[in-house]
Scaffold this active site. Structure first.
Site, PDB file in Angstrom:
ATOM      1  CD  GLU A 121     -60.999 -12.961  57.269  1.00 46.22           C
ATOM      2  OE1 GLU A 121     -60.318 -12.828  58.292  1.00 46.22           O
ATOM      3  OE2 GLU A 121     -61.040 -12.100  56.364  1.00 46.22           O
ATOM      4  CE1 TYR A 177     -62.307  -2.517  60.586  1.00 46.77           C
ATOM      5  CE2 TYR A 177     -62.518  -2.807  62.957  1.00 46.77           C
ATOM      6  CZ  TYR A 177     -62.670  -3.286  61.673  1.00 46.77           C
ATOM      7  OH  TYR A 177     -63.183  -4.544  61.463  1.00 46.77           O
ATOM      8  CG  HIS A 192     -66.415   8.369  43.629  1.00 46.26           C
ATOM      9  ND1 HIS A 192     -67.458   9.243  43.469  1.00 46.26           N
ATOM     10  CD2 HIS A 192     -66.974   7.170  43.907  1.00 46.26           C
ATOM     11  CE1 HIS A 192     -68.604   8.606  43.639  1.00 46.26           C
ATOM     12  NE2 HIS A 192     -68.338   7.342  43.902  1.00 46.26           N
ATOM     13  NE  ARG A 208     -54.763  -5.899  62.233  1.00 47.16           N
ATOM     14  CZ  ARG A 208     -55.506  -6.766  62.912  1.00 47.16           C
ATOM     15  NH1 ARG A 208     -55.433  -8.061  62.656  1.00 47.16           N
ATOM     16  NH2 ARG A 208     -56.334  -6.355  63.854  1.00 47.16           N
ATOM     17  CE  LYS A 267     -59.423  -4.821  62.769  1.00 44.52           C
ATOM     18  NZ  LYS A 267     -60.493  -5.769  62.503  1.00 44.52           N
ATOM     19  CG  LEU A 326     -57.531  -8.603  59.507  1.00 46.27           C
ATOM     20  CD1 LEU A 326     -57.179  -7.337  58.741  1.00 46.27           C
ATOM     21  CD2 LEU A 326     -58.365  -8.266  60.724  1.00 46.27           C
ATOM     22  NE  ARG A 385     -70.690  10.940  47.807  1.00 43.01           N
ATOM     23  CZ  ARG A 385     -70.817  10.366  46.602  1.00 43.01           C
ATOM     24  NH1 ARG A 385     -70.865  11.111  45.511  1.00 43.01           N
ATOM     25  NH2 ARG A 385     -70.884   9.051  46.490  1.00 43.01           N
TER      26      ARG A 385
HETATM   27  N1  PDD Z   1     -62.401  -8.083  63.985  1.00 47.53           N
HETATM   28  N2  PDD Z   1     -60.945 -11.382  60.460  1.00 47.53           N
HETATM   29  C1  PDD Z   1     -61.771 -10.326  60.382  1.00 47.53           C
HETATM   30  C2  PDD Z   1     -62.546 -10.119  59.122  1.00 47.53           C
HETATM   31  C3  PDD Z   1     -61.908  -9.449  61.472  1.00 47.53           C
HETATM   32  O1  PDD Z   1     -62.734  -8.395  61.387  1.00 47.53           O
HETATM   33  C4  PDD Z   1     -61.167  -9.695  62.652  1.00 47.53           C
HETATM   34  C5  PDD Z   1     -61.241  -8.794  63.841  1.00 47.53           C
HETATM   35  C6  PDD Z   1     -60.328 -10.824  62.699  1.00 47.53           C
HETATM   36  C7  PDD Z   1     -59.494 -11.162  63.903  1.00 47.53           C
HETATM   37  O2  PDD Z   1     -58.435 -10.248  64.034  1.00 47.53           O
HETATM   38  P1  PDD Z   1     -57.757  -9.940  65.454  1.00 47.53           P
HETATM   39  O3  PDD Z   1     -57.371 -11.225  66.038  1.00 47.53           O
HETATM   40  O4  PDD Z   1     -56.571  -9.099  65.107  1.00 47.53           O
HETATM   41  O5  PDD Z   1     -58.779  -9.223  66.264  1.00 47.53           O
HETATM   42  C8  PDD Z   1     -60.229 -11.634  61.569  1.00 47.53           C
HETATM   43  C9  PDD Z   1     -62.509  -7.038  64.972  1.00 47.53           C
HETATM   44  C10 PDD Z   1     -62.394  -7.535  66.363  1.00 47.53           C
HETATM   45  C11 PDD Z   1     -63.755  -6.236  64.692  1.00 47.53           C
HETATM   46  O6  PDD Z   1     -63.951  -5.895  63.535  1.00 47.53           O
HETATM   47  O7  PDD Z   1     -64.492  -5.913  65.611  1.00 47.53           O
END
Ligand code: PDD
Length: 278
Positions: free
Chosen positions: A178, A32, A101, A51, A146, A202, A99
Site C-alpha cells: 500500500e 487512531y 514496557h 475499525r 491502525k 490497512l 514507564r
Molecule cells: N491514513 N493505508 C494506510 C497506511 C493509511 O494510513 C491510510 C489512512 C489508508 C487509507 O485508509 P482510509 O481509506 O480508511 O482513510 C491506507 C490516514 C488518512 C492518516 O493516517 O492520516
C-alpha cells in the site's frame, strides 16, 4: 473557538494537559482514526468506529466509551467547531502510567482525544494525478491495526517528499502492499487489482467503498497481490484514502503509468465517489 474532545468533555486547547508518561507519547501505544467530513456530514463514521474498535481489541486496549455515545460526541465536536469540510482526528492511548514496557494495571484508563481540522484543497491532485516512488516496506507485520506507531510510514513519506513525489508506494519482497498513508489500486486490461485486506495493509474505508462501487458497476476487482513490475506496467493506477479520496497516479519512479495522464476507469471511479460524498 475550536474544541477538543478529551475523554467525555469538550475543552479548549489551553485546558488540554497531556501527561508526559502517556503511553501514546512514550511508546506509540495507541490507535487512531481519521474521519472525513464533507458538506457538514461525516463520511462512513460507523465503518471508522468499527475499525477503531477492532484495532483496540487486537491491542487489548479497553474501548473507553459506548459506541453510540462516542459517535454522538464526535458529531457534537464537529458541530461545535462548525466543521463543514475536513477531518475528525481521534486517538485512544493505553493511558498514562509509570514507564514500563508491559501493560499497566487495569486501574489505568485509556486516554481519548479528538479534534477537527479543515480540509486542504485536493482538487488539483485529483484532477491532474500525482507522481510516486516505490520503496521497501519496512513496517511490522500487523499493518491491519491502525496504530499510532507510524515510523515506517513516516520514513517512507519523507523519502517521497525528498524525491518531489506525493506518495511512497511500499513493496515487501517485490509485492506492492500500500502507500505510506493510502491504499493502491492498478488497472490492467480493464481489471482492477489491489492487495488483499490481510496483515500487510490497512483495510482502508475508502478502499472498501471503491471496491463495493466498482463491483456495483460490474468492474472486475481482484483483491490479490501484484508485483512492483506489474505496478509499473499498469494501464492505470490510483491511490485511495480519507480526504484525498481517489487520486490518479501518473508517474512512478519517473516512469509514466499508461500514457502518463489519469485513465478513464480512474476518472469514472472518481465521479462515482464524488456522488457519494456530495
Ligand atoms: N491514513 N493505508 C494506510 C497506511 C493509511 O494510513 C491510510 C489512512 C489508508 C487509507 O485508509 P482510509 O481509506 O480508511 O482513510 C491506507 C490516514 C488518512 C492518516 O493516517 O492520516
Amino acid at each position: 473557538m475550536n474544541y477538543i474532545l478529551y475523554d467525555k468533555n469538550f475543552i479548549t486547547i489551553e485546558d488540554l494537559k497531556i501527561d508526559m508518561e502517556d503511553r501514546g507519547y512514550q511508546f506509540g501505544d495507541g490507535i487512531y482514526e481519521v474521519i472525513g467530513v464533507y458538506n457538514g456530514k461525516t463520511f462512513k463514521m460507523i465503518e471508522h468506529l468499527n475499525r477503531l474498535e477492532r484495532s483496540a481489541k487486537e491491542l487489548q486496549i479497553d474501548f473507553p466509551h459506548d459506541f453510540r455515545f462516542l459517535k454522538e460526541s464526535l458529531e457534537k465536536l464537529q458541530s461545535l467547531n462548525g466543521l463543514q469540510n475536513g477531518m475528525i482526528y481521534l486517538q485512544i492511548t493505553r493511558g498514562a502510567a509509570s514507564r514500563v514496557h508491559h501493560f499497566p494495571g487495569s486501574d489505568v484508563p485509556p486516554v481519548l482525544i479528538a479534534y477537527t481540522r479543515e480540509m486542504n484543497d485536493n482538487s488539483f491532485i485529483q484532477k491532474k494525478g500525482v507522481e510516486c516512488i516505490t520503496t521497501e516496506d519496512l513496517r511490522w507485520l500487523r499493518c491491519d491495526i491502525k496504530s499510532l506507531n507510524l515510523l515506517g510510514n513516516v520514513l517512507a513519506k519523507q523519502k517521497a517528499v525528498e524525491n518531489n513525489s506525493f506518495e511512497a508506494i511500499l513493496c515487501r519482497n517485490e509485492i506492492v502492499t500500500e502507500g505510506s498513508a493510502t491504499n493502491v489500486f492498478i488497472v490492467k486490461n480493464g481489471v482492477l487489482y489491489t492487495h488483499p485486506a490481510n496483515n500487510y495493509i490497512l483495510n482502508g474505508i475508502t478502499r472498501s467503498t471503491v471496491i463495493e462501487q466498482c463491483r456495483k458497476m460490474n468492474y472486475k476487482v481482484e483483491e490479490k497481490p501484484f508485483k512492483t513490475q506489474d505496478l509499473l506496467d499498469a494501464d492505470e493506477a490510483f491511490l485511495t484514502g480519507t480526504l484525498i479520496d481517489v487520486v490518479p497516479v501518473r508517474k512512478i519512479n519517473d516512469y509514466n503509468i499508461g500514457s502518463g495522464v489519469p485513465g478513464s476507469i480512474t476518472i469514472g471511479i472518481q465521479q462515482i465517489f464524488n456522488t457519494l460524498i456530495n
